[in-house]
Design an enzyme around this catalytic site. Structure first.
Site, PDB file in Angstrom:
ATOM      1  N   SER A 257      18.191 -13.670   3.131  1.00 21.51           N
ATOM      2  CA  SER A 257      17.191 -13.362   2.176  1.00 21.51           C
ATOM      3  C   SER A 257      15.947 -14.297   2.312  1.00 21.51           C
ATOM      4  O   SER A 257      15.340 -14.339   3.440  1.00 21.51           O
ATOM      5  CB  SER A 257      18.020 -14.006   0.753  1.00 21.51           C
ATOM      6  OG  SER A 257      17.058 -13.754  -0.338  1.00 21.51           O
TER       7      SER A 257
ATOM      8  N   VAL B 277      18.589 -19.140 -10.202  1.00 24.81           N
ATOM      9  CA  VAL B 277      17.871 -19.111  -8.860  1.00 24.81           C
ATOM     10  C   VAL B 277      17.151 -18.019  -8.454  1.00 24.81           C
ATOM     11  O   VAL B 277      17.168 -16.868  -9.157  1.00 24.81           O
ATOM     12  CB  VAL B 277      19.010 -19.425  -7.755  1.00 24.81           C
ATOM     13  CG1 VAL B 277      19.709 -20.681  -8.045  1.00 24.81           C
ATOM     14  CG2 VAL B 277      19.883 -18.211  -7.620  1.00 24.81           C
ATOM     15  N   GLU B 278      16.261 -18.218  -7.551  1.00 25.29           N
ATOM     16  CA  GLU B 278      15.165 -17.085  -7.267  1.00 25.29           C
ATOM     17  C   GLU B 278      14.365 -16.417  -8.121  1.00 25.29           C
ATOM     18  O   GLU B 278      14.107 -15.300  -8.273  1.00 25.29           O
ATOM     19  CB  GLU B 278      16.077 -15.956  -6.283  1.00 25.29           C
ATOM     20  CG  GLU B 278      16.398 -16.264  -5.159  1.00 25.29           C
ATOM     21  CD  GLU B 278      16.964 -15.020  -4.262  1.00 25.29           C
ATOM     22  OE1 GLU B 278      16.782 -14.082  -4.829  1.00 25.29           O
ATOM     23  OE2 GLU B 278      17.346 -15.362  -3.062  1.00 25.29           O
ATOM     24  N   GLY B 279      14.058 -17.358  -9.123  1.00 24.32           N
ATOM     25  CA  GLY B 279      13.044 -17.146 -10.135  1.00 24.32           C
ATOM     26  C   GLY B 279      13.785 -17.176 -11.550  1.00 24.32           C
ATOM     27  O   GLY B 279      14.779 -16.323 -11.869  1.00 24.32           O
TER      28      GLY B 279
END
Length: 749
Positions: A147, A437-439
């Site tokens: 990712s 996570v990831e925003g």
């Protein structure tokens, strides 16, 4: 020379708009340029072209990908003991780590020329989804190298030399990557990070070279405790002008081998009691050459653009896959458990309160997996779907939370007691991880989905803004004249569409012939038009202040997300051959989506500061027109699809790891099959009004059937049972921690 219209009519509008419409900051411009629009632009247009949706190729696994799925992936899941990972070892076993390296799990996105597997986005998603149904810790370990991180960034932006050196090592696991973005001072606001690199000269391999002296303190970094190369985001400064005239160069991404002097890794966090490798990393006066900047020195200061571009792909795959896995496993397990578990001499799946949860689980599993398939199709076309990826990340994890809550409620005490047989708690504990996570979802919902979507997906808004930002006054006026009047024409058409479709319920909107699903297309076109007009009125009345109206932006994001997810469900129903048995699930998804869209737009209008505009918009779009939630008949029909084995049930839940070594999932599956098999025999007993022993003595049951009943009863007892521990075993679950250290306060400061 500007036209007469531009000089006389457009010019005062142009002057007003320069102060009213939002100007794009450098960060916003980079974020917008990093992504592209796709199907969401059709929904934003107010008049979606359904032929475009139908023309999108349905994603499928290639023969090579299917072979990997049937071989190494199954072997991996058979090696995993999730309870042992999370409660005894605190890590994946060494043989699993080696298996992941040997079988290329860390190189799924790396091209074959570098030794990777070059799998499609769909295969990547299917693999992560499948592992997630077995172990979140293992799934996260696999998803992160594939990712946002060094592999993706090198693939997109690396120099040939960087790719030749690093990608083969990442593909075969010789190098294990992590990516350091989040710091204590800057969570979702990456622009506020204080991690810094200063351009200077230093020693590298015995020679003096131009490079960067780095200092950083990152936290929450997955794989940091075990990584060998750290992708690092930092702010680059050049106070001595060694690279040029710019002192504050900006966010930059570079590769930092973790064996360099000054790099500290190894400490661990415990993320929601889920034992994948995660922890802080710090660096003190770490020197790297300029060639370690990903993409080389030319990409200094372009880190934000690079991150947004990489995130547009990864955010659409990793966490949505985990979210869909959790929803699917919740639907599968809860349907089976509701058939097995009895209360008051009745399977609990026949209680209305349980059916309410099962119906929603079936619909969410169907809709979110449809959206995952559609998103992967777009990514496999080579698109950077920034808005759609944000939709998927937020709503797959939102619905993951909802699904697990429903599953926990139905399982009740069975799901509360922790132990090796509890198949829900590991995913339940992982919910905050997916949400955060990831925003973080609050930011993604309130700022990104509509904030970026309103500019990129709108047919004319970006052209308007770019025209207003043109420095040459004459060019600015000419460009704005063209884009503004095109916008006016679009809005005029949308007004008539929105009103006409509100009055008729979308019955006369241009839609494809889709059997019993045809009215759903029409009603979705009706709400698309209402949405498009609402967005235009918000731009007109709020201008640049729209960015600060986060509650309004969040509701608009919700409506756009629901339209996208419902579109995906319609495509799935079409792609799978309009399965009649699946129609109740599609109808549930549609009713639920329309209810949410209607409420979101109604609340937007109710909270518009410009009340005159709100009244006009309400009269045209009818946002208060009540869209009912799925009715009881539909809920019960969807519930029955999970309660009873069928091809539809298999389609709804998709591919799920079957369990092994007599774990909770394997026993549940075996018991569900046995209870279903014995249903006719048990009905015969009920009709006769006899116990099994009485029926055997009366000749109603055969010896073989009696043995089957005893086997079924034993399996039911095993499924309903919960884990328990002797005092000495209980104490062994909580030994002194060996690898977890608390960082001293003075060091953190």
């Amino acid at each position: 020379m500007s036209s007469f219209r531009a000089r006389t009519i457009t010019k005062p509008i142009h002057s007003w708009a320069k102060g009213a419409l939002p100007a794009l900051s450098d960060t916003e411009s980079e974020a917008l340029n990093a992504g592209e629009v796709w199907w969401e632009a059709e929904l934003f247009s107010g008049n979606p072209d359904w032929k475009k949706l139908r023309a999108i190729e349905t994603p499928k696994l290639s023969e090579e990908e299917q072979a990997f799925f049937d071989g190494p992936l199954q072997d991996l899941c058979g090696m995993i003991d999730d309870w042992k990972i999370n409660h005894e070892d605190g890590d994946l076993p060494p043989e699993v780590w080696q298996f992941l390296r040997d079988e290329g799990f860390f190189g799924m996105i790396i091209p074959k020329k570098y030794g990777g597997r070059a799998f499609s986005a769909f295969a990547h998603s299917e693999i992560v989804r499948y592992i997630s149904t077995r172990s979140v810790a293992a799934a996260v370990t696999v998803m992160v190298p594939n990712s946002l991180g060094p592999g993706e960034l090198l693939h997109q932006f690396g120099t040939d030399a960087q790719k030749d050196h690093w990608l083969p090592r990442l593909a075969d696991g010789r190098e294990l990557p992590a990516f350091g973005l989040t710091s204590a001072e800057a969570g979702s606001d990456a622009g506020a990070m204080v991690d810094e690199g200063v351009v200077c000269k230093g020693q590298w391999n015995g020679e003096e070279v131009l490079g960067i002296r780095l200092n950083w303190a990152k936290r929450y970094i997955t794989l940091s405790p075990v990584c060998t190369v750290l992708g690092l985001a930092f702010k680059l400064r050049d106070p001595d002008g060694l690279m040029g005239d710019t002192e504050d160069i900006g966010i930059t991404c570079a590769l930092v081998p973790t064996d360099l002097e000054g790099v500290e890794t190894g400490r661990r966090h415990i993320p929601s009691s889920t034992m994948f490798m995660n922890g802080p990393t710090t660096g003190h006066d770490v020197f790297i050459p300029l060639e370690n900047i990903i993409g080389g020195p030319d990409y200094a200061g372009k880190g934000w653009m690079m991150l947004m571009s990489a995130l547009a792909a990864g955010r659409g795959i990793s966490l949505p896959s985990m979210g869909c896995a959790a929803i699917a496993l919740s639907a599968h397990a809860t349907g089976a458990y509701a058939r097995i578990r009895q209360q008051f001499n009745l399977p609990i799946g026949k209680f209305g309160g349980v059916q309410h949860r099962l119906g929603r689980l079936a619909a969410d599993a169907y809709a979110m997996d449809a959206a995952r398939h559609l998103t992967c199709a777009g990514l496999d076309e080579g698109r950077a779907l920034s808005v759609i990826s944000a939709i998927m990340k937020a709503h797959a994890t939102f619905r993951m939370r909802e699904a697990l809550n429903d599953a926990m409620d139905v399982h009740s005490g069975k799901a509360v007691i922790d132990g090796p047989s509890n198949y829900l708690l590991p995913l339940y504990r992982a919910v905050p991880i997916g949400i955060t996570v990831e925003g973080a979802n609050i930011v993604t919902r309130s700022l990104i989905i509509f904030g970026q979507g309103s500019i990129r997906a709108h047919p004319h808004m970006l052209d308007n803004i770019l025209a207003l930002q043109e420095d040459d006054p004459e060019k600015s006026l000419d460009q704005f004249d063209r884009s503004f009047w095109a916008h006016v024409g679009h809005t005029t058409k949308t007004i008539f569409r929105a009103f006409g479709r509100a009055v008729t319920g979308g019955r006369f909107a241009p839609v494809p012939t889709a059997g019993k699903a045809t009215p759903i297309y029409g009603k979705l076109s009706r709400w698309s038009a209402a949405y498009a007009l609402t967005a235009d009125v918000l731009f007109l009345t709020l201008g640049g202040n729209l960015k600060r109206k986060e509650m309004i932006s969040g509701r608009m994001g919700d409506a756009l997300s629901e339209m996208y997810i419902l579109s995906a469900a319609l495509k799935r129903w079409e792609d799978e051959g309009r399965q009649k048995a699946d129609l109740p699930v599609l109808e549930y998804v549609a009713a639920d989506a329309f209810n949410k869209i209607q409420r979101a737009l109604d609340e937007v209008v109710a909270n518009m500061p410009a009340r005159w505009a709100a009244w006009i918009l309400r009269a045209i779009t009818w946002p208060g027109a009540h869209e009912r939630k799925p009715d009881d008949r539909l809920v019960a029909a969807c519930s029955d699809l999970l309660y009873t084995p069928s091809e539809t049930r298999d389609r709804i839940v998709g591919r799920i790891a079957p369990g092994c070594n007599r774990d909770g999932v394997e026993v549940l599956n075996e018991c569900f099959a046995k209870v279903t098999e014995m249903a006719p025999v048990m009905k015969r007993l009920r009709d006769a009004g006899k116990t099994p022993q009485q029926a055997l003595e009366a000749g109603i049951l055969s010896e073989a059937e009696m043995a089957d009943i005893e086997e079924m009863t034993s399996l039911i007892d095993e499924v309903v049972a919960v884990d328990e521990y002797a005092p000495e075993d209980f104490a062994a679950l909580f030994p002194e921690p060996k690898s977890v250290e608390q960082r001293p306060r003075e060091a953190a400061e």
